[in-house]
Write an enzyme that holds these catalytic residues in place. Structure first.
Site: not given
Ligand code: 2IT
Length: 448
Positions: A126, A166
């Site tokens: 991430k 995201d």
């Protein structure tokens, strides 16, 4: 609980005391796999759990860009490459002021198990930045993305690490990031990013995939009790990409989404957020920045509740779609008191551990985020496959693969929990199934 599991959780609580979200996620996954670790004493010999709580690497870097007034601005960028036992690192980029090392660690850890659940060969990562895209012009966004990639390009590649979107990162940002990657490297390496627009190698249905996948999973949760989605009311939070996909699929299947929310409050539309005009209004709000939730309420004759979350609204189903820790124990009590039977987490870790336990012990069926929202990254995996074959699949083909993957996650989770004596428990089942795939690969690949 298994002694080895307990010891590793304790050590994370000490070593990563500054990372509360990460600690919360480790406790959730590891408490589910205690019985599994009992059955596999070899895990302790190879230090499996200690290795699973330490990311392969975590980088942070400076991003310098110039705003529209000519002022130099500095933000911090992050990438946590957590685990690549089953495939190249894969996971989104988040641009939001709340981005910090704890959140990045947690999201990358979570991504590892989510990606394993898809059955595809994707590791977990991430990244993102504390940059706030909300009040920025298009050109500021472009310059920021270019500055981000100018440092970031060295860490990624189509067999190394494949970022996607995201919160705060959608098709536009991925396009600017890709353009800069290509300019620096001179390589039209389309598989280096997913979530691309269709014009240069994106996949049909990637924008819809997280929401559609979540509803496919939800349908299996209801089918377990012989129920259908038709005419069921649904409370959801957020108004972003995930909410949009969920609402579209719910409306198509005859369910009735009642709420959307943002930082200003929530809209309660008793007539259902079902017609295309309403759904497009919400889409435009996010993508083109036109309108607001209070204007929606006025235009479509709905209620706007300023400064509140939607959890007090009574519905058959609740689907948090906004962000982490948006449902705490008091919210969970409201949800149970309202008689809600199904709770499907669409955002990453929307529910505190205490609130999940409360929902489960009050007979609510809980679909955990790493399973429910895995459709997004799954279609990212399908985008990578299409890029590597230099072809584009039809919408029907992507949709049927997405459906199969979501149904596979559901059935694998049910089986994993049953097998380890935890009954019908989708939370434990997802943790066990994802964990086992990563654990097996790590044992096969030797100690490193
Ligand atoms: O949380 C997630 O799974 C994502 N943001 C999607 C990641 C991806 O690589 O598509």
């Amino acid at each position: 609980m298994n002694k080895y599991v307990e010891r590793v959780i304790d050590s994370v609580c000490k070593k990563d005391a500054d990372k509360p979200e990460f600690i919360q996620a480790v406790k959730e996954v590891f408490s589910s796999v205690s019985n599994v670790v009992d059955a596999h004493p070899e895990f302790e010999k190879v230090g499996l759990l200690e290795r699973l709580v330490e990311p392969d690497r975590a980088v942070s870097f400076r991003i310098t860009w110039v705003d529209d007034t000519g002022r130099t601005r500095v933000n911090r960028g992050y990438r946590v490459q957590f685990n690549n036992a089953i495939g190249p690192y894969k996971g989104g980029l988040r641009f939001h002021p709340s981005v910090n090392p704890s959140l990045m660690h947690f999201l990358a850890f979570e991504q590892t198990y989510k990606n394993a659940l898809t059955g595809l060969n994707l590791g977990g990562a991430k990244g993102g930045s504390d940059f706030d895209p909300r009040d920025k012009s298009n050109w500021e966004i472009m310059r920021f993305c270019q500055a981000f990639m100018t440092e970031f390009y060295r860490y990624i590649g189509d067999d190394t690490d494949v970022p996607a979107g995201d919160i705060g990162v959608g098709g536009r940002e991925i396009g600017y990031l890709y353009g800069q990657y290509k300019r620096i490297t001179g390589i039209a390496e389309r598989g280096v990013l997913s979530g691309k627009n269709l014009s240069y190698g994106g996949s049909l249905l990637r924008p819809e995939a997280t929401g559609y996948g979540a509803v496919y999973y939800l349908r299996d949760m209801l089918a377990h009790d012989g129920r259908e989605l038709r005419n069921k009311t649904v409370v959801l939070s957020g108004y972003g990409n995930v909410s949009w996909g969920v609402i579209r699929k719910l409306a198509e299947l005859g369910a009735v989404p009642l709420t959307v929310s943002g930082s200003a409050g929530y809209v309660y539309d008793r007539n259902g957020i079902t017609d295309p005009e309403k759904i497009n209004y919400i889409y435009d709000m996010r993508v083109n920045g036109v309108g607001s939730l209070s204007d929606y309420a006025e235009k479509f004759g709905a209620e706007f509740h300023a400064g509140q979350k939607p959890w007090a609204v009574k519905a058959d189903i609740v689907m948090p779609c906004a962000t982490q820790n948006e449902v705490d124990i008091d919210d969970a009590k409201l949800i149970v008191a309202n008689g809600t039977r199904y709770y499907a987490e669409c955002s990453n870790m929307p529910t505190t551990n205490e609130a999940v336990d409360y929902l489960l012990s009050n007979g609510v069926t809980v679909g955990p985020a790493k399973a429910v929202n895995a459709g997004g990254v799954a279609v990212s995996g399908l985008e990578m496959a299409q890029n590597s074959m230099r072809i584009a699949w039809s919408e029907d083909k992507v949709d049927s693969r997405l459906y199969d993957i979501m149904h596979g996650i559901y059935t694998a989770s049910v089986a994993a929990a049953e097998e380890h004596g935890m009954g019908y428990n989708l939370v434990a089942g997802a943790n066990i199934a994802g964990f086992m795939r990563v654990a097996e690969s790590m044992c096969d690949e030797g100690i490193y």
